[in-house]
Write a protein that holds these residues in place. Sequence first.
Motif, mmCIF file in Angstrom:
data_model
loop_
_atom_site.group_PDB
_atom_site.id
_atom_site.type_symbol
_atom_site.label_atom_id
_atom_site.label_comp_id
_atom_site.label_asym_id
_atom_site.label_seq_id
_atom_site.Cartn_x
_atom_site.Cartn_y
_atom_site.Cartn_z
ATOM 1 N N VAL A 150 -8.659 9.015 0.044
ATOM 2 C CA VAL A 150 -9.091 7.609 0.128
ATOM 3 C C VAL A 150 -10.006 7.417 1.343
ATOM 4 N N ASP A 151 -10.730 6.290 1.356
ATOM 5 C CA ASP A 151 -11.625 6.021 2.489
ATOM 6 C C ASP A 151 -10.828 5.833 3.773
ATOM 7 N N ASP A 152 -9.702 5.143 3.663
ATOM 8 C CA ASP A 152 -8.961 4.756 4.864
ATOM 9 C C ASP A 152 -7.455 4.813 4.589
ATOM 10 N N PRO A 153 -6.816 5.945 4.937
ATOM 11 C CA PRO A 153 -5.391 6.089 4.614
ATOM 12 C C PRO A 153 -4.509 5.019 5.257
ATOM 13 N N HIS A 154 -4.922 4.552 6.441
ATOM 14 C CA HIS A 154 -4.134 3.498 7.088
ATOM 15 C C HIS A 154 -4.158 2.230 6.234
ATOM 16 N N ARG A 155 -5.344 1.874 5.761
ATOM 17 C CA ARG A 155 -5.495 0.689 4.921
ATOM 18 C C ARG A 155 -4.681 0.842 3.623
ATOM 19 N N THR A 156 -4.734 2.040 3.029
ATOM 20 C CA THR A 156 -4.002 2.278 1.778
ATOM 21 C C THR A 156 -2.510 2.030 1.981
ATOM 22 N N LEU A 157 -1.954 2.559 3.068
ATOM 23 C CA LEU A 157 -0.511 2.372 3.304
ATOM 24 C C LEU A 157 -0.184 0.916 3.621
ATOM 25 N N GLN A 158 -1.106 0.225 4.282
ATOM 26 C CA GLN A 158 -0.870 -1.207 4.531
ATOM 27 C C GLN A 158 -0.847 -1.983 3.215
ATOM 28 N N GLU A 159 -1.776 -1.636 2.318
ATOM 29 C CA GLU A 159 -1.798 -2.301 1.007
ATOM 30 C C GLU A 159 -0.492 -2.025 0.256
ATOM 31 N N ILE A 160 -0.033 -0.789 0.345
ATOM 32 C CA ILE A 160 1.216 -0.418 -0.336
ATOM 33 C C ILE A 160 2.393 -1.198 0.253
ATOM 34 N N GLY B 17 0.141 -9.384 -12.170
ATOM 35 C CA GLY B 17 1.446 -9.887 -11.725
ATOM 36 C C GLY B 17 2.269 -8.784 -11.111
ATOM 37 N N GLY B 18 2.237 -8.594 -9.805
ATOM 38 C CA GLY B 18 3.015 -7.487 -9.261
ATOM 39 C C GLY B 18 3.098 -7.446 -7.748
ATOM 40 N N THR B 19 2.324 -8.252 -7.043
ATOM 41 C CA THR B 19 2.328 -8.158 -5.589
ATOM 42 C C THR B 19 3.700 -8.459 -5.010
ATOM 43 N N GLY B 20 4.165 -7.613 -4.110
ATOM 44 C CA GLY B 20 5.431 -7.841 -3.416
ATOM 45 C C GLY B 20 6.664 -7.645 -4.264
ATOM 46 N N SER B 21 6.508 -7.045 -5.446
ATOM 47 C CA SER B 21 7.655 -7.018 -6.347
ATOM 48 C C SER B 21 8.056 -5.614 -6.791
ATOM 49 N N PHE B 22 7.386 -4.583 -6.277
ATOM 50 C CA PHE B 22 7.721 -3.253 -6.780
ATOM 51 C C PHE B 22 8.969 -2.694 -6.080
ATOM 52 N N PRO C 50 10.575 -6.226 -0.229
ATOM 53 C CA PRO C 50 11.247 -5.959 1.044
ATOM 54 C C PRO C 50 12.523 -5.131 0.823
ATOM 55 N N GLY C 51 12.674 -4.094 1.610
ATOM 56 C CA GLY C 51 13.835 -3.218 1.478
ATOM 57 C C GLY C 51 13.607 -2.047 0.541
ATOM 58 N N ALA C 52 12.452 -2.033 -0.132
ATOM 59 C CA ALA C 52 12.226 -0.999 -1.146
ATOM 60 C C ALA C 52 11.488 0.209 -0.545
ATOM 61 N N PRO C 53 11.626 1.380 -1.187
ATOM 62 C CA PRO C 53 11.038 2.613 -0.647
ATOM 63 C C PRO C 53 9.674 2.958 -1.232
ATOM 64 N N VAL C 54 8.905 3.700 -0.436
ATOM 65 C CA VAL C 54 7.666 4.325 -0.904
ATOM 66 C C VAL C 54 7.799 5.821 -0.702
ATOM 67 N N SER C 55 7.364 6.569 -1.683
ATOM 68 C CA SER C 55 7.400 8.029 -1.633
ATOM 69 C C SER C 55 5.985 8.516 -1.331
ATOM 70 N N VAL C 56 5.818 9.145 -0.176
ATOM 71 C CA VAL C 56 4.482 9.558 0.277
ATOM 72 C C VAL C 56 4.418 11.086 0.346
ATOM 73 N N ALA C 57 3.437 11.661 -0.338
ATOM 74 C CA ALA C 57 3.223 13.111 -0.251
ATOM 75 C C ALA C 57 1.763 13.376 0.082
ATOM 76 N N GLY C 58 1.539 14.362 0.948
ATOM 77 C CA GLY C 58 0.164 14.696 1.320
ATOM 78 C C GLY C 58 0.057 16.145 1.751
ATOM 79 N N ALA C 59 -1.154 16.664 1.728
ATOM 80 C CA ALA C 59 -1.378 18.079 2.042
ATOM 81 C C ALA C 59 -0.991 18.393 3.484
ATOM 82 N N ASN C 60 -0.338 19.529 3.661
ATOM 83 C CA ASN C 60 0.120 19.980 4.978
ATOM 84 C C ASN C 60 -0.915 20.929 5.588
ATOM 85 N N ARG C 61 -1.390 20.597 6.777
ATOM 86 C CA ARG C 61 -2.450 21.426 7.372
ATOM 87 C C ARG C 61 -1.981 22.862 7.586
#
Length: 267
Positions: free
Chosen positions: A119-129, A102-107, A135-146
Amino acid sequence: MPPPAAAAPTAEQFPARTAAIWAALDPLVAAGRPLQVLDVGGGSGIFAVPLAELGHQVTVVDTSADALATLARRAGNAGVADRVRALQGDADRLGGVLPAAGGTGSFDLVLCHFLLEVVDDPHRTLQEIAGVLRPGAPVSVAGANRAGAVLARALSGHPVEARALIDDRDPAPGRARPARRRFTPDELLGLVRAAGLQPGPWRGVSVVADLLGASSGADPAAVRRLEVALAESSPYRDVATALHVLATRPADAGPDGAAGAAALAPE
Ligand SMILES: C[S@@+](CC[C@H](N)C(=O)[O-])C[C@H]1O[C@@H](n2cnc3c(N)ncnc32)[C@H](O)[C@@H]1O
């Protein structure tokens, strides 16, 4: 019997190397109503457990049973086991992992920290997220800097590997495991936008903390304050170990085109 819940953690207790992330999250999580938080690839709970200690309900989705066992132990030790839910599953199939719980669309807030590298596909991961965020809610994304990885390799005496990283080539070809991804700020922001999320300004995470040896003797509180001061401006942020951005799922347009849901704001 579980130990009593400890006092809520304060900024001074967080490591300097993640100080910039906590500073960005602070206005969202430090006060106000309890949030439903999803930590994707949350591992052993470095972020999840302190957020639960602040009173939030945290769901962690991770592929590693070992990491989730450590998370459960850590949450129990902190007295917040009832506010931490661990689900074993793949970030690229969040929709399949979460409906049963019970959680889709509600975080109200999703964390995606140091996961897009593996992950296999970072684009897919962010789409799932994007699909599980309110709607209107934030995601905090951190990743290694080249650029940070280039500097770190060079300073640890590996100029050939550092040179390969500049061009995004595998610094150690021939290994069984594929190399971790590293991102430029434009690449990370591009991935976020491609998932339909609106990014805010990006920050550098650990500009100096990872370069300082444990024996440097520097006052940890002063290093934390320095990290927060360096995080938002170039040229300092450009060579940080990691990149961080807060992005928002746009609020759905209502029938008259008006925003249908309020963005997360501290109350
Ligand atoms: C580098 S750790 C980051 C942990 C935590 N987010 C943090 O910031 O400390 C990466 C985590 O992602 C998990 N992971 C790797 N691939 C995954 C996937 N496809 N779906 C979910 N979790 C994954 C790993 O098990 C590990 O716990």
